[in-house]
Design an enzyme around this catalytic site. Structure first.
Site, PDB file in Angstrom:
ATOM      1  N   HIS A   1       0.858  -1.192   0.000  1.00 23.66           N
ATOM      2  CA  HIS A   1       0.000   0.000   0.000  1.00 23.66           C
ATOM      3  C   HIS A   1       0.890   1.237   0.000  1.00 23.66           C
ATOM      4  CE1 HIS A   1      -3.128   2.876   1.170  1.00 23.66           C
ATOM      5  NE2 HIS A   1      -3.974   1.952   0.789  1.00 23.66           N
TER       6      HIS A   1
ATOM      7  N   ASP B   1      -8.011  -5.093  -0.191  1.00 27.89           N
ATOM      8  CA  ASP B   1      -8.492  -5.955  -1.291  1.00 27.89           C
ATOM      9  C   ASP B   1      -8.159  -7.424  -1.105  1.00 27.89           C
ATOM     10  OD1 ASP B   1      -7.613  -3.162  -3.190  1.00 27.89           O
ATOM     11  OD2 ASP B   1      -9.661  -3.934  -2.986  1.00 27.89           O
TER      12      ASP B   1
HETATM   13  C1  SDX Z   1      -6.161   0.216  -2.921  1.00 27.28           C
HETATM   14  O1  SDX Z   1      -4.336   4.709  -1.954  1.00 27.28           O
HETATM   15  C2  SDX Z   1      -5.276   4.091  -1.370  1.00 27.28           C
HETATM   16  O2  SDX Z   1      -5.713   4.470  -0.275  1.00 27.28           O
HETATM   17  C3  SDX Z   1      -5.843   2.887  -2.108  1.00 27.28           C
HETATM   18  C4  SDX Z   1      -6.874   2.059  -1.371  1.00 27.28           C
HETATM   19  C5  SDX Z   1      -8.141   2.855  -1.110  1.00 27.28           C
HETATM   20  O3  SDX Z   1      -8.862   2.490  -0.153  1.00 27.28           O
HETATM   21  O4  SDX Z   1      -8.446   3.759  -1.904  1.00 27.28           O
HETATM   22  O5  SDX Z   1      -6.349   1.611  -0.136  1.00 27.28           O
HETATM   23  C6  SDX Z   1      -7.294   0.846  -2.199  1.00 27.28           C
HETATM   24  O6  SDX Z   1      -5.915   0.564  -4.047  1.00 27.28           O
HETATM   25  C7  SDX Z   1      -5.291  -0.791  -2.208  1.00 27.28           C
HETATM   26  C8  SDX Z   1      -4.100  -1.295  -3.074  1.00 27.28           C
HETATM   27  C9  SDX Z   1      -4.616  -2.395  -4.015  1.00 27.28           C
HETATM   28  N1  SDX Z   1      -3.541  -2.742  -5.000  1.00 27.28           N
HETATM   29  C10 SDX Z   1      -2.919  -3.937  -4.923  1.00 27.28           C
HETATM   30  O7  SDX Z   1      -3.105  -4.767  -4.032  1.00 27.28           O
HETATM   31  C11 SDX Z   1      -1.946  -4.190  -6.062  1.00 27.28           C
HETATM   32  C12 SDX Z   1      -0.650  -4.825  -5.514  1.00 27.28           C
HETATM   33  N2  SDX Z   1       0.070  -3.775  -4.761  1.00 27.28           N
HETATM   34  C13 SDX Z   1       1.079  -3.015  -5.443  1.00 27.28           C
HETATM   35  O8  SDX Z   1       0.909  -2.855  -6.806  1.00 27.28           O
HETATM   36  C14 SDX Z   1       1.564  -1.804  -4.663  1.00 27.28           C
HETATM   37  O9  SDX Z   1       1.782  -2.219  -3.385  1.00 27.28           O
HETATM   38  C15 SDX Z   1       0.719  -0.541  -4.650  1.00 27.28           C
HETATM   39  C16 SDX Z   1       0.416  -0.064  -6.030  1.00 27.28           C
HETATM   40  C17 SDX Z   1      -0.548  -0.763  -3.899  1.00 27.28           C
HETATM   41  C18 SDX Z   1       1.525   0.546  -3.944  1.00 27.28           C
HETATM   42  O10 SDX Z   1       2.643   0.752  -4.686  1.00 27.28           O
HETATM   43  P1  SDX Z   1       3.656   1.984  -4.419  1.00 27.28           P
HETATM   44  O11 SDX Z   1       3.285   2.726  -3.195  1.00 27.28           O
HETATM   45  O12 SDX Z   1       3.791   2.766  -5.665  1.00 27.28           O
HETATM   46  O13 SDX Z   1       4.958   1.255  -4.061  1.00 27.28           O
HETATM   47  P2  SDX Z   1       5.938   0.583  -5.089  1.00 27.28           P
HETATM   48  O14 SDX Z   1       5.167   0.003  -6.242  1.00 27.28           O
HETATM   49  O15 SDX Z   1       7.020   1.547  -5.379  1.00 27.28           O
HETATM   50  O16 SDX Z   1       6.489  -0.646  -4.237  1.00 27.28           O
HETATM   51  C19 SDX Z   1       7.546  -0.448  -3.317  1.00 27.28           C
HETATM   52  C20 SDX Z   1       8.370  -1.720  -3.466  1.00 27.28           C
HETATM   53  C21 SDX Z   1       8.741  -2.035  -4.914  1.00 27.28           C
HETATM   54  O17 SDX Z   1       9.977  -2.748  -4.859  1.00 27.28           O
HETATM   55  P3  SDX Z   1      11.331  -1.920  -5.276  1.00 27.28           P
HETATM   56  O18 SDX Z   1      11.100  -1.320  -6.639  1.00 27.28           O
HETATM   57  O19 SDX Z   1      11.515  -0.914  -4.172  1.00 27.28           O
HETATM   58  O20 SDX Z   1      12.380  -3.004  -5.281  1.00 27.28           O
HETATM   59  O21 SDX Z   1       7.596  -2.863  -3.020  1.00 27.28           O
HETATM   60  C22 SDX Z   1       7.391  -3.766  -4.103  1.00 27.28           C
HETATM   61  C23 SDX Z   1       7.685  -2.999  -5.388  1.00 27.28           C
HETATM   62  O22 SDX Z   1       8.173  -3.883  -6.377  1.00 27.28           O
HETATM   63  N3  SDX Z   1       5.993  -4.178  -4.051  1.00 27.28           N
HETATM   64  C24 SDX Z   1       5.545  -5.410  -4.235  1.00 27.28           C
HETATM   65  C25 SDX Z   1       4.155  -5.345  -4.061  1.00 27.28           C
HETATM   66  N4  SDX Z   1       3.799  -4.082  -3.784  1.00 27.28           N
HETATM   67  C26 SDX Z   1       4.936  -3.352  -3.788  1.00 27.28           C
HETATM   68  N5  SDX Z   1       6.173  -6.569  -4.545  1.00 27.28           N
HETATM   69  C27 SDX Z   1       5.398  -7.667  -4.661  1.00 27.28           C
HETATM   70  N6  SDX Z   1       4.037  -7.686  -4.510  1.00 27.28           N
HETATM   71  C28 SDX Z   1       3.402  -6.535  -4.211  1.00 27.28           C
HETATM   72  N7  SDX Z   1       2.085  -6.543  -4.057  1.00 27.28           N
END
Ligand code: SDX
Length: 436
Positions: A306, A363
């Site tokens: 998140h 989710d």
């Molecule tokens: C919602 O914003 C809100 O409030 C949203 C929400 C709401 O109520 O409105 O809470 C609802 O959208 C919840 C999120 C649902 N999405 C997912 O579950 C999709 C999977 N999650 C990721 O795609 C990710 O965690 C995000 C998009 C939710 C957040 O991504 P960020 O903040 O942009 O962080 P990032 O992508 O830069 O990740 C940081 C690191 C990365 O590694 P590095 O590049 O630093 O090496 O963590 C890793 C990412 O690769 N990472 C994950 C991961 N999520 C982040 N690795 C594996 N699996 C994951 N799910």
């Protein structure tokens, strides 16, 4: 004297004011930055950028805390209901009895849609994604109420709020009925919000339909938990569209599209699809954990991570417990829940997830409950939209009333070609761009 920060740039020192919120959050007010220094800030994804001041929702990502108008989400999930929570978010306080009855009455008595709206569904392909259908039909409401699209008239905004809250469940249920070729039932104004929705989804004219009380209660709690979440992507979209003084129907339609993405509200659908893939692949959780950690693999653990929560998402804790209750009461055995629990257990002991502070988000478990209620997977993001609707409305309304209301228009850092001249067609072969 307000706190300030000093910026030293090209030998000059600038002082920028610090603004502080009621829960201790601090921000540098850079409103005058460009005019005084010529600089702008650069922050892809707005990771460190606040877009507004708001009184609606407070969340603390480090402590896993979420309040709606100051009330902890745990108390609202236990003691309130979705329509009361919607009133709280939109109007800033818990309603008194007369206010609750008035709001409830109007949300119920706007639940029908204009008969012409049903004709839109004839044009949609049977396999249309319901998020595309819902956003299109919600946007079309602006064509039915053309003389009531004011963004400043309190009464017109109130009617639009009632219409949106009342009609989205009907529009959503019709998108499902269209996909299975069943007739569109009328809303039943004698029923509660979620019972009425479930009846519109699953009843047929051939026999009476009984709504399981646990199903209506579970859905009501899920809608409360999804109702707002400060400046997430879809809410920021609603505010940005509203910042042009565009009407509420169009702003909400844009919010539904933004929510659809798998990184945002579409994740609840992606979680179930991911769990089903793992289940069909023999339940090899470790294989998919390794894929999620592999920087060369685009696979992500959907429902994990998140932007703000770097601790447990308080909503996922409540939903996980609710999933157990619903499955037990409905007598449903869900192998995907067992898989999800196993996945969570492994992830929360894995150094990659711990270092990156990746926890189950809202989710991760919600789809387990929707599945137990026989809601089709592609309708899961629509359930999120139904929950988030009062939050979008509240945020849009707060912005329209904000003394600091301003058209949203971010800047950029240009990295394209410097000035160059037009090249006639005959001279373009293997040309290298001419540059001054
Ligand atoms: C919602 O914003 C809100 O409030 C949203 C929400 C709401 O109520 O409105 O809470 C609802 O959208 C919840 C999120 C649902 N999405 C997912 O579950 C999709 C999977 N999650 C990721 O795609 C990710 O965690 C995000 C998009 C939710 C957040 O991504 P960020 O903040 O942009 O962080 P990032 O992508 O830069 O990740 C940081 C690191 C990365 O590694 P590095 O590049 O630093 O090496 O963590 C890793 C990412 O690769 N990472 C994950 C991961 N999520 C982040 N690795 C594996 N699996 C994951 N799910």
């Amino acid at each position: 004297m307000p706190e300030t920060v000093k910026l030293v740039y090209q030998g000059k020192t600038y002082e920028l004011p610090v603004v502080e919120g009621t829960m201790g959050e601090r921000a540098i007010d850079i409103g005058a930055l460009r005019s005084s220094t010529g600089l702008i800030t650069f922050d892809p994804g707005y990771v460190s950028t606040g877009s507004c001041k708001s009184r609606i929702t407070f969340l603390d990502g480090e402590r896993g805390v979420l309040y709606y108008r100051g009330i902890p989400i745990e108390q609202l999930a236990e003691k309130s209901n979705f329509i009361e929570t919607a009133f709280l978010l939109i109007y800033g306080r818990l309603p008194e009895k007369a206010e609750m009855d008035y709001f409830n009455y109007h949300v119920i008595h706007h639940s029908m849609v204009h008969e012409s709206i049903k004709k839109f569904y004839d044009g949609f392909p049977n396999n249309s994604h319901p998020m595309a259908v819902c956003s299109s039909v919600i946007g079309s409401l602006a064509t039915f109420y053309q003389d009531q699209l004011s963004v400043r008239d309190e009464r017109e905004i109130e009617i639009a709020i009632h219409r949106l809250m009342a009609k989205l469940p009907t529009i959503a249920a019709y998108s499902y009925k269209k996909s299975i070729g069943q007739p569109f039932p009328y809303p039943d104004n004698t029923m509660g919000y979620t019972s009425n929705f479930l009846k519109m989804m699953f009843s047929t004219p051939c026999e009476p339909y009984h709504v399981e009380p646990i199903a209506a209660k579970a859905l009501d709690i899920l809608l409360i938990l999804h109702a707002d979440h400060e400046q997430n992507c879809s809410t920021s979209t609603v505010r940005l569209v509203g910042s042009t003084m565009c009407n509420l129907y169009a702003s909400i339609s844009a919010g539904i599209y933004a929510l659809w993405g798998p990184l945002h509200g579409g994740a609840n659908q992606s979680v179930i699809e991911m769990l089903q893939t793992i289940y069909d692949d023999g339940g090899n959780v470790q294989k998919y954990m390794d894929k999620a950690k592999d920087p060369n693999d685009s696979f992500r653990l959907m429902g994990f991570g998140h932007r703000v929560y770097k601790n447990f998402d308080p909503r996922s804790k409540i939903i996980k417990k609710l999933a157990d209750e619903v499955l037990l009461e409905l007598g449903v055995r869900e192998p995907l829940l067992e898989l999800a629990l196993e996945l969570e257990e492994i992830a929360l002991k894995d150094s990659y997830f711990l270092e990156k502070k990746l926890y189950p988000n809202v989710d991760f478990y919600s789809g387990i409950i929707y599945k137990a209620l026989n809601i089709p997977v592609n309708m899961f993001p629509v359930m999120f939209a139904m929950g988030r609707l009062p939050g979008w409305i509240a945020q849009w309304k707060e912005f329209q009333e904000d003394p600091e209301f301003k058209l949203g228009r971010p800047r950029q850092i240009y990295i394209g070609d410097t000035r160059r001249n037009y090249v006639p067609m005959e001279k373009r072969k293997n040309q290298t761009p001419e540059r001054d």
